[in-house]
Enzyme design. Structure first.
Site, PDB file in Angstrom:
ATOM      1  N   TYR A 113       0.837  -1.480  -0.469  1.00  0.00           N
ATOM      2  CA  TYR A 113      -0.179  -0.090   0.247  1.00  0.00           C
ATOM      3  C   TYR A 113       0.597   1.306   0.288  1.00  0.00           C
ATOM      4  O   TYR A 113       2.543   0.756   0.166  1.00  0.00           O
ATOM      5  CB  TYR A 113      -1.110  -0.424   1.722  1.00  0.00           C
ATOM      6  CG  TYR A 113      -0.270   0.188   2.775  1.00  0.00           C
ATOM      7  CD1 TYR A 113      -0.658   1.915   2.895  1.00  0.00           C
ATOM      8  CD2 TYR A 113       0.543  -0.960   3.134  1.00  0.00           C
ATOM      9  CE1 TYR A 113       0.024   1.923   4.435  1.00  0.00           C
ATOM     10  CE2 TYR A 113       1.009  -0.236   4.364  1.00  0.00           C
ATOM     11  CZ  TYR A 113       0.651   0.665   4.900  1.00  0.00           C
ATOM     12  OH  TYR A 113       1.672   1.764   6.215  1.00  0.00           O
TER      13      TYR A 113
ATOM     14  N   LYS B  14       6.329  -1.706   2.023  1.00  0.00           N
ATOM     15  CA  LYS B  14       5.310  -1.331   2.442  1.00  0.00           C
ATOM     16  C   LYS B  14       4.003  -1.809   2.124  1.00  0.00           C
ATOM     17  O   LYS B  14       3.247  -1.961   1.349  1.00  0.00           O
ATOM     18  CB  LYS B  14       4.993   0.469   1.910  1.00  0.00           C
ATOM     19  CG  LYS B  14       4.055   1.131   2.893  1.00  0.00           C
ATOM     20  CD  LYS B  14       3.958   2.087   2.643  1.00  0.00           C
ATOM     21  CE  LYS B  14       2.684   3.511   3.155  1.00  0.00           C
ATOM     22  NZ  LYS B  14       3.604   3.791   4.776  1.00  0.00           N
TER      23      LYS B  14
ATOM     24  N   HIS C 227      -1.519 -21.375   1.333  1.00  0.00           N
ATOM     25  CA  HIS C 227      -0.411 -20.491   1.329  1.00  0.00           C
ATOM     26  C   HIS C 227       0.889 -19.974   0.072  1.00  0.00           C
ATOM     27  O   HIS C 227       1.555 -19.172  -0.378  1.00  0.00           O
ATOM     28  CB  HIS C 227       0.820 -20.841   1.644  1.00  0.00           C
ATOM     29  CG  HIS C 227       0.218 -20.783   3.900  1.00  0.00           C
ATOM     30  ND1 HIS C 227      -0.749 -21.145   4.225  1.00  0.00           N
ATOM     31  CD2 HIS C 227       1.134 -19.831   4.798  1.00  0.00           C
ATOM     32  CE1 HIS C 227      -0.780 -20.873   5.509  1.00  0.00           C
ATOM     33  NE2 HIS C 227       0.552 -20.517   5.963  1.00  0.00           N
TER      34      HIS C 227
ATOM     35  N   GLU D  91      12.819   3.299  13.717  1.00  0.00           N
ATOM     36  CA  GLU D  91      11.139   3.764  13.471  1.00  0.00           C
ATOM     37  C   GLU D  91      10.833   4.261  15.122  1.00  0.00           C
ATOM     38  O   GLU D  91      10.283   3.574  15.954  1.00  0.00           O
ATOM     39  CB  GLU D  91      10.966   4.119  12.418  1.00  0.00           C
ATOM     40  CG  GLU D  91      10.564   3.064  11.983  1.00  0.00           C
ATOM     41  CD  GLU D  91      10.318   2.387  10.740  1.00  0.00           C
ATOM     42  OE1 GLU D  91      10.533   3.652  10.437  1.00  0.00           O
ATOM     43  OE2 GLU D  91      10.324   1.443  10.018  1.00  0.00           O
TER      44      GLU D  91
ATOM     45  N   LEU E  25      10.931   1.466   7.289  1.00  0.00           N
ATOM     46  CA  LEU E  25      10.598   2.445   6.117  1.00  0.00           C
ATOM     47  C   LEU E  25      11.201   3.404   5.226  1.00  0.00           C
ATOM     48  O   LEU E  25      11.720   3.895   6.474  1.00  0.00           O
ATOM     49  CB  LEU E  25       9.053   2.151   6.410  1.00  0.00           C
ATOM     50  CG  LEU E  25       8.471   3.282   5.235  1.00  0.00           C
ATOM     51  CD1 LEU E  25       8.254   1.186   3.959  1.00  0.00           C
ATOM     52  CD2 LEU E  25       7.200   3.531   5.427  1.00  0.00           C
TER      53      LEU E  25
END
Length: 291
Positions: free
Chosen positions: A35, A149, A105, A181, A205
């Site tokens: 996303y 992400k 899976h 972070e 990220l």
């Protein structure tokens, strides 16, 4: 904060009330998707190139084939704002999953990715940006590929919830005391005129605003040191701040109930906020520094 009427899917623009999520969707069953959250100011995208590039990097990393070319993504995202008549500050949420197939899976063969994107209003958090926010520290228990992400956000959700229940804005994450972070943002410490932040490795990220913070520091001759700081360093910090597409450049003034430095947004943080507003073409009426 309601969603605007029209939602982008891989085949069309549909009314949000008509959107039917497919059965046996791998995003729901496995978190098998990626996303982006893209900032919009006065109806215009900010850092759109960086977001689209990261979207395709994430897709490649998890072997998802995006059903659009980059050029088509730009076109469809522009059309999404136009169809919803967006002229204000907003955010666009864009999600792509591997698709829908009988649950297994192993990757299913020859299925089309599921995509949708929608728009929500998002006014700037001016008072927080001026006065700063509080945070707690938490152990970082996420997987090692945070540079992707992905939809696998449960550890982030729990950390953010712990912060919320403590009356705080964010959770600063660390591995054995080394700050990585925050739950939904990048973290920075300022000491002796230098900005320290975790290097852009796979375990954080690679934030789009983080890239701009680095650029702003270089333009202002502020040393930007990609070197992790530790939780115990926070007590000696001159400034502490975070960055993200929705929080922009945000001062952190309290951590674990203790005031950071003098408890105010610092000089370097304010300079970076000023640079951000210039770069994003923020109007004087909605500026942090408006009198």
């Amino acid at each position: 904060m309601s969603v605007y009427e029209y939602v982008l899917t891989q085949t069309n623009f549909v009314h949000k009330d008509d959107l039917k999520y497919p059965f046996e969707e791998r995003g729901l069953q496995f978190g098998d998707g990626i996303y982006e959250v893209i900032r919009v100011y006065k109806g215009e995208y900010y850092l759109i190139d960086e977001h689209v590039e990261r979207l395709f990097r994430s897709a490649e990393a998890v072997k998802i084939t995006i059903p659009f070319t980059k050029k088509e993504v730009y076109s469809h995202l522009d059309e999404l704002l136009k169809k919803n008549n967006i002229t204000t500050d907003a955010k666009v949420y864009l999600q792509i999953t591997r698709g829908s197939a009988p649950r297994d899976h192993a990757f299913p063969q020859n299925i089309e990715a599921n995509l949708y994107a929608y728009v929500q209003d998002l006014p700037r958090k001016l008072e927080m940006m001026r006065g700063g926010v509080s945070a707690i520290t938490q152990a970082d228990v996420r997987w090692d590929w945070c540079y992707i992400k992905s939809l696998n956000l449960l550890p982030n959700v729990i950390a953010k919830q712990e912060a919320s229940e403590a009356g705080c804005f964010e959770a600063i994450l660390h591995k054995d005391g080394e700050v990585t972070e925050c739950s939904s943002s990048n973290a920075y410490l300022v000491r002796d005129g230098k900005v320290y932040t975790h290097p852009a490795k796979k375990n954080i990220l690679h934030g789009c605003v983080r890239l701009r913070v680095k650029k702003f520091c270089q333009e202002e001759s502020i040393p930007f040191i990609e070197e992790a700081f530790r939780v115990e360093d926070i007590q000696y910090a001159d400034e502490l701040f975070l960055s993200s597409s929705t929080a922009e450049v945000m001062p952190i003034t309290v951590v674990d109930g203790k005031t950071v430095s003098n408890g105010k947004a610092g000089v370097i943080t304010q300079k970076l906020q000023e640079k951000y507003e210039e770069d994003a073409k923020i109007s004087e009426a909605t500026s942090i520094f408006a009198k």
